[in-house]
Scaffold this motif. Structure first.
Motif, PDB file in Angstrom:
ATOM      1  N   ASP A 105       0.954  -1.310   0.055  1.00 20.57           N
ATOM      2  CA  ASP A 105       0.016  -0.046  -0.009  1.00 20.57           C
ATOM      3  C   ASP A 105       1.087   1.230   0.056  1.00 20.57           C
ATOM      4  O   ASP A 105       1.716   1.483   0.733  1.00 20.57           O
ATOM      5  N   PHE A 106       0.708   2.298  -0.855  1.00 21.53           N
ATOM      6  CA  PHE A 106       1.182   3.369  -1.040  1.00 21.53           C
ATOM      7  C   PHE A 106       0.468   4.541  -0.544  1.00 21.53           C
ATOM      8  O   PHE A 106      -0.628   4.742  -0.401  1.00 21.53           O
ATOM      9  N   ASP A 107       1.264   5.537   0.153  1.00 19.45           N
ATOM     10  CA  ASP A 107       0.658   6.679   0.431  1.00 19.45           C
ATOM     11  C   ASP A 107       0.119   7.567  -0.666  1.00 19.45           C
ATOM     12  O   ASP A 107       0.689   7.548  -1.902  1.00 19.45           O
ATOM     13  N   PRO A 108      -0.977   8.398  -0.515  1.00 17.02           N
ATOM     14  CA  PRO A 108      -1.625   8.946  -1.676  1.00 17.02           C
ATOM     15  C   PRO A 108      -0.596   9.996  -2.205  1.00 17.02           C
ATOM     16  O   PRO A 108       0.143  10.694  -1.342  1.00 17.02           O
ATOM     17  N   GLN A 109      -0.603  10.156  -3.527  1.00 16.95           N
ATOM     18  CA  GLN A 109       0.121  11.210  -4.207  1.00 16.95           C
ATOM     19  C   GLN A 109      -0.686  11.818  -5.232  1.00 16.95           C
ATOM     20  O   GLN A 109      -1.388  11.201  -6.010  1.00 16.95           O
ATOM     21  N   ASP A 110      -0.798  13.088  -5.136  1.00 17.04           N
ATOM     22  CA  ASP A 110      -1.532  13.874  -5.927  1.00 17.04           C
ATOM     23  C   ASP A 110      -2.981  13.441  -5.712  1.00 17.04           C
ATOM     24  O   ASP A 110      -3.790  13.417  -6.959  1.00 17.04           O
ATOM     25  N   GLY A 111      -3.417  13.175  -4.571  1.00 16.28           N
ATOM     26  CA  GLY A 111      -4.752  12.818  -4.247  1.00 16.28           C
ATOM     27  C   GLY A 111      -5.233  11.442  -4.694  1.00 16.28           C
ATOM     28  O   GLY A 111      -6.224  11.058  -4.830  1.00 16.28           O
ATOM     29  N   LEU A 112      -4.055  10.504  -5.162  1.00 20.09           N
ATOM     30  CA  LEU A 112      -4.344   9.454  -5.723  1.00 20.09           C
ATOM     31  C   LEU A 112      -3.709   8.341  -4.944  1.00 20.09           C
ATOM     32  O   LEU A 112      -2.284   8.271  -4.753  1.00 20.09           O
ATOM     33  N   ALA A 113      -4.342   7.397  -4.334  1.00 21.64           N
ATOM     34  CA  ALA A 113      -3.646   6.262  -3.535  1.00 21.64           C
ATOM     35  C   ALA A 113      -3.761   4.949  -4.429  1.00 21.64           C
ATOM     36  O   ALA A 113      -4.493   4.942  -5.545  1.00 21.64           O
ATOM     37  N   ALA A 114      -2.731   4.042  -3.904  1.00 21.59           N
ATOM     38  CA  ALA A 114      -2.439   3.027  -5.021  1.00 21.59           C
ATOM     39  C   ALA A 114      -2.106   1.721  -4.068  1.00 21.59           C
ATOM     40  O   ALA A 114      -1.482   1.795  -3.048  1.00 21.59           O
ATOM     41  N   ARG A 115      -2.596   0.540  -4.685  1.00 20.91           N
ATOM     42  CA  ARG A 115      -2.385  -0.698  -3.938  1.00 20.91           C
ATOM     43  C   ARG A 115      -1.704  -1.810  -4.852  1.00 20.91           C
ATOM     44  O   ARG A 115      -2.259  -1.730  -6.144  1.00 20.91           O
ATOM     45  N   LEU A 116      -0.587  -2.253  -4.654  1.00 17.38           N
ATOM     46  CA  LEU A 116       0.178  -3.199  -5.637  1.00 17.38           C
ATOM     47  C   LEU A 116      -0.116  -4.448  -5.096  1.00 17.38           C
ATOM     48  O   LEU A 116       0.374  -4.853  -3.776  1.00 17.38           O
ATOM     49  N   THR A 117      -0.749  -5.643  -5.703  1.00 14.78           N
ATOM     50  CA  THR A 117      -0.607  -7.021  -5.347  1.00 14.78           C
ATOM     51  C   THR A 117       0.068  -7.904  -6.387  1.00 14.78           C
ATOM     52  O   THR A 117      -0.252  -7.714  -7.529  1.00 14.78           O
ATOM     53  N   LEU A 118       0.909  -8.496  -5.850  1.00 10.73           N
ATOM     54  CA  LEU A 118       1.733  -9.343  -6.523  1.00 10.73           C
ATOM     55  C   LEU A 118       1.458 -10.860  -6.565  1.00 10.73           C
ATOM     56  O   LEU A 118       1.206 -11.382  -5.336  1.00 10.73           O
ATOM     57  N   SER A 119       1.208 -11.793  -7.646  1.00  5.20           N
ATOM     58  CA  SER A 119       0.677 -13.014  -7.392  1.00  5.20           C
ATOM     59  C   SER A 119       1.239 -14.102  -8.472  1.00  5.20           C
ATOM     60  O   SER A 119       2.138 -13.470  -9.283  1.00  5.20           O
ATOM     61  N   VAL A 120       0.755 -15.278  -8.191  1.00  2.50           N
ATOM     62  CA  VAL A 120       1.201 -16.150  -9.549  1.00  2.50           C
ATOM     63  C   VAL A 120      -0.076 -16.967  -9.926  1.00  2.50           C
ATOM     64  O   VAL A 120      -0.941 -17.449  -8.752  1.00  2.50           O
ATOM     65  N   GLN A 121      -0.495 -17.146 -11.221  1.00  2.00           N
ATOM     66  CA  GLN A 121      -1.353 -18.027 -11.386  1.00  2.00           C
ATOM     67  C   GLN A 121      -0.676 -19.614 -11.727  1.00  2.00           C
ATOM     68  O   GLN A 121       0.473 -19.592 -11.894  1.00  2.00           O
TER      69      GLN A 121
END
Length: 626
Positions: A105-121
């Protein structure tokens, strides 16, 4: 040192926003049917993320005869995504979460928060960026066009695709390598979310008052069960770690992981165990030459580089425990023949001191092992004892008596030949001429070899002494920095099995907290300094066996029968294993303190009591299912 991670829900979380100990870096592996990914992540002093993904396609080999020549790519950085036409740049990291997938989870930047999820199928790796606006509408997302790279390998031209799909406020990047391979058996690809839920929540669930043990056990199940690969041999379990894929080993698979799969209840893992056992059988010849240590490159290469490591004893120990716990008479009859071959091979290797000789051990000459070592002897002993149980249930009374007699003779020879005073402890020498404490002195405890009571007490004292025990578990040899989690986990299992409950519990708790919540999480590791503490999957199976075969004292002794010798720590009133899947049944094992006694109850999944016994602590309770 303060732990870096904490338990949250079904996973563990690192609160980076309040973390003063930066920079920090770590790595974790995730595996699918045709691909594995090792994610390496680093958070710097300013809380910025640096990310690489080592993507490995084990069955797409690059060079004929190169056992480590898998197709692989290292992908640097985060997925490239534009938000409202501008290239997105990650903000500072707020927290990192792992539940079988790695989420940042990233802090908001320019009013936009982001979440990165890494996985494998099943056959590709994925990275999903999810955006949320603090105010106003969600951003419009776009990604670069599909990138395609070609590489020539053993089977022809491999196509490596990296592309991105947009769905609402999500950008999902996928990396896939493909080639049509004739002759591969089709297996259903398992969705990662389903696999995590199924293995973690539905299969063999541990319930104790300690959330650390419960969570570490759930992760161990996942890592053990996920590392299955489609090969020419069929579906196989392989260790992983960036080096060991698409093959089977007599130690990692036959000895460590396969007995666990017999009662985990995950059918694909059980099938992979059978694949391993079956593929060694053609090498069991009438002239009793050593079987290979491993079958690599999808079974096309039989590796015997360390000569006879005691592989027949490894096979016999693992296959007997697997066959008994599985409870399938047809499979037991099938495996009985190779088990008998392995035990006969070992009998022919017994020397004039009554112990079985081998050229090396599973450490493959990294440390000296003489011409006959304690590890091979104890594995042979376990194979004999469990084979006697198996033979009895298969109506082979003469074989059962023979195996039991040989096991008793071997136990006496182990005591006579290996029993020694080493560095002031009444314990075992690892081989003739050995004068330093070695980690594998734990094996007589783990396999119930017995011996003089003072030898058991001295061995426990040696294992938990500063000469061997460190913050990372057992040193391979006293005075050396090397450690391998496999011996630590055998030692913990052996300490419980020998009845040293409180010391075993204290050391298991410390070890579990370090692996689950410390600096390198969340699984058992292979080795250090060699191997970079890779998350080899069979070590996770050994961790789970500490709980099942150590704390609960589970030993299969028939196709429908087993022994439990529960070791309930002081301060605990109860513990349970839910949905234990063995002997053709699914049942719960419940252990409860009743004043100065212990009660063990077996119930079916509907809650009906199948059997219940109460007795003194330290008693072995025998059960037989219908």
């Amino acid at each position: 040192m303060k732990e870096r991670w904490r338990i949250e829900g079904d996973g563990v979380v690192w609160d980076v926003a309040t973390e003063p100990r930066l920079p920090h870096e770590d790595h974790v592996e995730m595996s699918g049917r045709k691909v594995s990914v090792i994610v390496r992540y680093r958070v710097d002093e300013n809380r910025h993320l640096r990310l690489t993904r080592e993507v490995i396609w084990p069955m797409l080999r690059l060079r004929e005869g190169d056992v480590r020549g898998y197709l692989r790519r290292t992908v640097h950085g985060l997925p490239v995504v534009a938000t409202d036409g501008r290239l997105w740049e990650a903000g500072t990291v707020r927290r990192v979460f792992f539940d079988g997938r790695l989420t940042v989870d990233f802090d908001p930047q320019d009013g936009l928060a982001a979440r990165l999820t890494l996985s494998v199928q099943g056959d590709y790796v994925e990275a999903t960026l999810t955006f949320s606006a603090e105010q106003g509408p969600s951003p419009s997302l776009s990604c670069p066009e599909t990138g395609i790279e070609m590489e020539t390998g053993v089977y022809g031209e491999y196509e490596i695709r990296r592309w991105c799909a947009i769905r609402g406020n999500e950008a999902r990047e996928m990396i896939l390598a493909t080639l049509s391979r004739p002759g591969l058996q089709p297996f259903s690809s398992r969705d990662r979310t389903w696999l995590i839920r199924e293995v973690r929540d539905e299969k063999l669930v541990l319930e104790t008052p300690d959330p650390v043990l419960n969570t570490a056990f759930s992760f161990a199940k996942l890592r053990a069960a996920e590392s299955l690969f489609e090969t020419k041999m069929g579906l196989v379990h392989s260790p992983g770690g960036g080096r060991y894929y698409g093959g089977v080993w007599n130690n990692d698979q036959c000895e460590y992981a396969n007995p666990f799969f017999a009662y985990l209840g995950e059918e694909d893992a059980r099938l992979a165990a059978l694949t391993a056992f079956r593929n060694f059988v053609p090498y069991m010849t009438t002239d009793y030459t050593p079987i290979p240590s491993s079958l690599e490159m999808e079974g096309t290469i039989a590796w015997c580089g360390a000569r006879d490591r005691g592989d027949a004893a490894m096979y016999a120990s693992g296959a007997t425990r697997y066959a008994l716990a599985l409870g399938d008479r047809a499979i037991a009859e099938e495996l009985y023949t190779p088990i008998a071959w392995c035990l006969e091979y070992c009998r022919r290797k017994v020397n004039d001191r009554g112990v079985v000789a081998s050229d090396s051990d599973e450490l493959e000459n990294r440390f000296p092992s003489g011409d006959a070592n304690l590890s091979t002897a104890c594995l042979y002993y376990d194979g004999l004892r469990r084979a006697a149980d198996l033979a009895a249930d298969l109506n082979r009374a003469e074989d059962a008596a023979n195996y039991d007699h040989r096991a008793s003779e071997l136990a006496g020879a182990i005591e006579a030949h290996f029993g020694a005073t080493v560095e002031g402890f009444e314990t075992y020498r690892y081989y003739d001429g050995n004068t330093t404490l070695r980690a594998w002195i734990c094996l007589p405890l783990a396999f119930g070899v017995g011996g003089a009571p003072e030898r058991t007490a001295g061995t426990l004292d040696a294992l938990f002494s500063p000469k061997l025990w460190s913050v990372d578990g057992l040193a391979t040899e006293s005075g050396k920095p090397d450690f391998w989690d496999r011996s630590t986990l055998y030692a913990l299992r052996g300490a419980f099995f020998a009845g040293d409950t409180e010391r075993a519990f204290a050391h298991l708790t410390a070890y579990s907290r370090r692996r689950l919540l410390g600096e390198h999480i969340p699984y058992a590791v292979e080795a250090s300094p060699e191997g970079g503490q890779a998350h080899l999957s069979a070590e996770s199976a050994l961790y789970a066996r500490v709980i099942v075969e150590g704390m609960f004292g589970f030993v299969p002794i028939g196709l429908r029968s087993f022994i439990l010798t529960p070791r309930l720590p002081d301060g605990w009133n109860r513990m349970a294993l839910r949905r234990f899947d063995a002997f053709g049944h699914r049942f719960d094992i419940e252990v409860e303190r009743r004043s100065d006694k212990v009660s063990v109850r077996i119930t079916d999944t509907a809650g009906a009591v199948l059997s219940e016994m109460t007795g003194d602590f330290g008693r072995a309770f025998g059960f037989r299912l219908p």
